[in-house]
Design an enzyme around this catalytic site. Structure first.
Site, PDB file in Angstrom:
ATOM      1  N   GLY A  83       0.839  -1.193   0.000  1.00 53.83           N
ATOM      2  CA  GLY A  83       0.000   0.000   0.000  1.00 53.83           C
ATOM      3  C   GLY A  83       0.872   1.240   0.000  1.00 53.83           C
ATOM      4  O   GLY A  83       2.061   1.158   0.332  1.00 53.83           O
ATOM      5  N   HIS A 118       8.146  -7.590  -3.728  1.00 54.05           N
ATOM      6  CA  HIS A 118       6.884  -7.971  -4.388  1.00 54.05           C
ATOM      7  C   HIS A 118       7.058  -9.239  -5.224  1.00 54.05           C
ATOM      8  O   HIS A 118       7.513  -9.158  -6.364  1.00 54.05           O
ATOM      9  CB  HIS A 118       6.397  -6.820  -5.277  1.00 54.05           C
ATOM     10  CG  HIS A 118       5.945  -5.636  -4.501  1.00 54.05           C
ATOM     11  ND1 HIS A 118       4.681  -5.514  -3.994  1.00 54.05           N
ATOM     12  CD2 HIS A 118       6.611  -4.533  -4.111  1.00 54.05           C
ATOM     13  CE1 HIS A 118       4.567  -4.374  -3.335  1.00 54.05           C
ATOM     14  NE2 HIS A 118       5.731  -3.761  -3.386  1.00 54.05           N
ATOM     15  N   CYS A 132       5.261  -6.166   1.614  1.00 54.23           N
ATOM     16  CA  CYS A 132       5.627  -4.756   1.697  1.00 54.23           C
ATOM     17  C   CYS A 132       4.885  -4.077   2.851  1.00 54.23           C
ATOM     18  O   CYS A 132       5.146  -4.379   4.003  1.00 54.23           O
ATOM     19  CB  CYS A 132       5.375  -4.088   0.347  1.00 54.23           C
ATOM     20  SG  CYS A 132       6.197  -2.522   0.187  1.00 54.23           S
ATOM     21  N   TYR A 133       3.897  -3.230   2.567  1.00 53.04           N
ATOM     22  CA  TYR A 133       3.122  -2.615   3.653  1.00 53.04           C
ATOM     23  C   TYR A 133       2.546  -3.699   4.574  1.00 53.04           C
ATOM     24  O   TYR A 133       2.493  -3.543   5.798  1.00 53.04           O
ATOM     25  CB  TYR A 133       1.994  -1.775   3.046  1.00 53.04           C
ATOM     26  CG  TYR A 133       1.114  -1.055   4.045  1.00 53.04           C
ATOM     27  CD1 TYR A 133       1.453   0.210   4.513  1.00 53.04           C
ATOM     28  CD2 TYR A 133      -0.071  -1.647   4.513  1.00 53.04           C
ATOM     29  CE1 TYR A 133       0.642   0.867   5.425  1.00 53.04           C
ATOM     30  CE2 TYR A 133      -0.888  -0.992   5.423  1.00 53.04           C
ATOM     31  CZ  TYR A 133      -0.530   0.261   5.874  1.00 53.04           C
ATOM     32  OH  TYR A 133      -1.328   0.918   6.776  1.00 53.04           O
ATOM     33  N   GLU A 159       4.798 -10.846  -6.637  1.00 57.74           N
ATOM     34  CA  GLU A 159       3.794 -10.861  -7.709  1.00 57.74           C
ATOM     35  C   GLU A 159       4.275 -10.161  -8.982  1.00 57.74           C
ATOM     36  O   GLU A 159       3.676 -10.307 -10.041  1.00 57.74           O
ATOM     37  CB  GLU A 159       2.484 -10.223  -7.212  1.00 57.74           C
ATOM     38  CG  GLU A 159       2.507  -8.726  -6.944  1.00 57.74           C
ATOM     39  CD  GLU A 159       3.069  -8.339  -5.562  1.00 57.74           C
ATOM     40  OE1 GLU A 159       3.815  -9.149  -4.982  1.00 57.74           O
ATOM     41  OE2 GLU A 159       2.783  -7.229  -5.084  1.00 57.74           O
ATOM     42  N   ASP A 177     -19.119  -9.665 -21.888  1.00 59.68           N
ATOM     43  CA  ASP A 177     -19.303  -9.941 -20.464  1.00 59.68           C
ATOM     44  C   ASP A 177     -20.757 -10.250 -20.123  1.00 59.68           C
ATOM     45  O   ASP A 177     -21.051 -11.201 -19.405  1.00 59.68           O
ATOM     46  CB  ASP A 177     -18.812  -8.755 -19.617  1.00 59.68           C
ATOM     47  CG  ASP A 177     -17.439  -8.306 -20.049  1.00 59.68           C
ATOM     48  OD1 ASP A 177     -16.688  -9.158 -20.549  1.00 59.68           O
ATOM     49  OD2 ASP A 177     -17.117  -7.112 -19.902  1.00 59.68           O
ATOM     50  N   LYS A 192     -11.012  -9.965 -17.698  1.00 58.95           N
ATOM     51  CA  LYS A 192     -11.622 -10.226 -19.006  1.00 58.95           C
ATOM     52  C   LYS A 192     -11.200 -11.582 -19.601  1.00 58.95           C
ATOM     53  O   LYS A 192     -12.034 -12.332 -20.096  1.00 58.95           O
ATOM     54  CB  LYS A 192     -11.200  -9.108 -19.962  1.00 58.95           C
ATOM     55  CG  LYS A 192     -11.872  -9.159 -21.299  1.00 58.95           C
ATOM     56  CD  LYS A 192     -12.810  -8.013 -21.437  1.00 58.95           C
ATOM     57  CE  LYS A 192     -13.696  -8.108 -22.621  1.00 58.95           C
ATOM     58  NZ  LYS A 192     -14.855  -7.232 -22.449  1.00 58.95           N
TER      59      LYS A 192
END
Ligand code: XMP
Length: 513
Positions: free
Chosen positions: A56, A170, A83-84, A172, A228, A369
């Site tokens: 964050g 991170h 992290c945060y 990710e 969608d 998506k």
């Protein structure tokens, strides 16, 4: 029904939160993002296999910095702070977090200094992605340091008995060399997840949830033909059959043959309970002499709601409205609120639930998506249908600049159809995010045969993008442009000049109005 295993991600506002969810689902484990203050009672009811506290932008010592219920640490569920998230864990367990002298942004070399399940199969020295201003200076009691970098002597930590882990970097982000491995170690070795997330399983568990929720009530759906909402309608139909009522409003602002193709496809392939309303003359009447783009959008939005409501009111027992909202729509509408200026009033069926007092069903609220496309594929929708370019709610009204008349719409439809067919036959349609033609309110002089012409200018637009938020114009080769220009001018009477739009977004937008 077997419980769908999930990893819960509590969001503290990181730009990477969506990426965490993606990475986890790429490893075939279902993950869901919730706000940092998601209530404990809901966490308990969700029974997640693991919890991730995202990064964050704030410092844990800022006033009003976001936090979560401390009781999550007592649930016995493995928790990983990133992290945060790591700094929050440190602070909660009385460690010390301080502003770093040298903030770390970008790549850093990490050294693993003690055995940790999270680092199984990870090289002792590797590259990670950092983005932080604070760092942990003093380790909380009972925790051990598991890795360090030059500027972060406590770059990761763990408290095995309590199943608490933190990473300053991170995993990710693709730049973290062993990021995928670290996430998978958390999922499989610490949380004991199975790889049970797949479109098939999603469909199965959503069908059960939908049945539970809807019971014997009716659900309505505005079936525009967009990817969608179409996938949502087919999924709902699988779950509740004819309790789903689909309403297709032909606004007269659709592309060539679009309405009839949609109706045919859904009626013959899916036997949907589909009502189609031809409202084209009503829309045209209301748009008469309107050339202001925002006014066009507002008129179309309110007219649509009026017609839809009128049709839906013919049925009793309707309690729900299904919408194909995606995760990026949720995020965008949250972050776009507030101070930022309205660039364009987006038309969708947004006003409907409140106006008609309907409850919303949004089966894809947590998905991206490409995941919805996969689900659509599994439900039997064709690839060609699923890969169609996005189309704006107000349709061709925002692509006929100036006054919208039936003649001008037909002119645009013919030209647009030639353009799209040419993209498909040249094999480049799928490389483009969105392509379309725009009819300009400008006439120019030309010469055809021996005669002077004074006719319309058509602009072609084709862009690449990943989410429509930014876009770049597509670099056609000259032969393609020459060919399509000749084709349109020769076969669409009323157009004698073609221009190609070479502006990117920002500062332009994708649509012209
Ligand atoms: P702009 O023109 O704002 O468009 O760069 C970004 C993307 O959004 C689509 N668009 C809309 N989609 N309702 C929609 O559902 C709308 O009112 C609307 N207006 C623009 C546009 O086609 C592009 O993909």
């Amino acid at each position: 029904m077997q419980h769908q295993q999930k990893i819960l991600i509590l969001d503290f506002g990181s730009q990477y939160t969506q990426l965490i969810a993606r990475r986890i689902r790429e490893s075939k484990v279902y993950s869901e993002i919730q706000p940092h203050n998601y209530p404990l009672s809901k966490i308990k009811a969700d029974r997640p296999h693991g919890i991730i506290l995202s990064g964050g932008p704030m410092s844990v010592y800022d006033n009003n910095s976001p936090t979560m219920s401390d009781e999550i640490f007592e649930l016995g569920i493995p928790i990983l702070g990133l992290c945060y998230g790591l700094q929050l864990i440190a602070k909660k367990f009385n460690g010390i977090v301080e502003p770093a002298n040298d903030r770390e942004y970008g790549k850093a070399n990490i050294e693993i200094i003690s055995d940790d399940v999270l680092f199984n199969g990870v090289d002792n020295n590797s590259i990670v992605w950092m983005s932080h201003g604070d760092y942990v200076n003093n380790l909380p009691k009972d925790f051990i340091v598991t890795s360090r970098t030059k500027n972060s002597p406590i770059c990761s930590f763990g408290y095995t008995e309590k199943k608490l882990y933190g990473l300053q970097f991170h995993p990710e982000v693709a730049h973290t060399q062993f990021g995928k491995k670290i996430i998978e170690n958390f999922l499989f070795d610490l949380c004991n997840c199975n790889q049970d997330w797949s479109p098939k399983n999603f469909i199965k568990s959503s069908i059960n949830e939908i049945k539970d929720k809807v019971k014997d009530k009716k659900v309505i759906c505005a079936l525009s033909g967009g990817v969608d909402s179409s996938v949502a309608a087919v999924l709902m139909n699988r779950a509740i059959g004819n309790q789903l009522i689909c309403i297709h409003v032909d606004t007269g602002l659709m592309r060539k043959n679009e309405s009839s193709e949609i109706i045919n496809m859904f009626q013959s392939n899916y036997k949907l309970h589909l009502i189609s309303v031809d409202a084209s003359s009503m829309f045209l009447e209301k748009l008469k002499n309107v050339s202001d783009p925002e006014l066009k959008r507002k008129i179309i939005g309110t007219t649509f709601i009026e017609i839809f409501e009128n049709e839906a009111n013919k049925f009793s027992n309707v309690d729900f409205l299904v919408q194909g909202t995606l995760y990026p729509d949720v995020i965008e509408s949250v972050s776009v609120k507030g101070e930022s200026a309205t660039i364009k009033t987006h038309h969708n069926v947004g006003g409907l639930p409140e106006k008609m007092k309907l409850k919303l069903i949004e089966p894809f609220r947590e998905l991206f998506k490409d995941e919805v496309r996969e689900i659509g594929k599994d439900l039997g929708l064709s690839d060609n249908f699923l890969k169609r370019h996005p189309f704006p709610g107000p349709g061709l009204a925002v692509r006929v600049l100036g006054d919208v008349t039936k003649e001008r719409l037909d002119l645009l439809r013919d030209a647009d159809d030639l353009f799209i067919k040419e993209l498909i036959s040249s094999g480049i349609y799928d490389n483009i995010w969105q392509a379309f033609a725009v009819l300009l309110p400008v006439q120019t002089v030309g010469v055809m045969g021996d005669s002077r012409t004074y006719e319309n200018v058509l602009a072609l637009r084709a862009v690449t993008s990943t989410d429509g938020m930014t876009a770049d114009w597509f670099k056609f080769d000259y032969d393609f442009l020459e060919n399509i220009s000749n084709k349109i001018i020769r076969s669409v009477r009323g157009i004698n000049r073609i221009v190609y739009d070479i502006s990117s977004k920002p500062p332009s937008t994708i649509e012209w109005e």
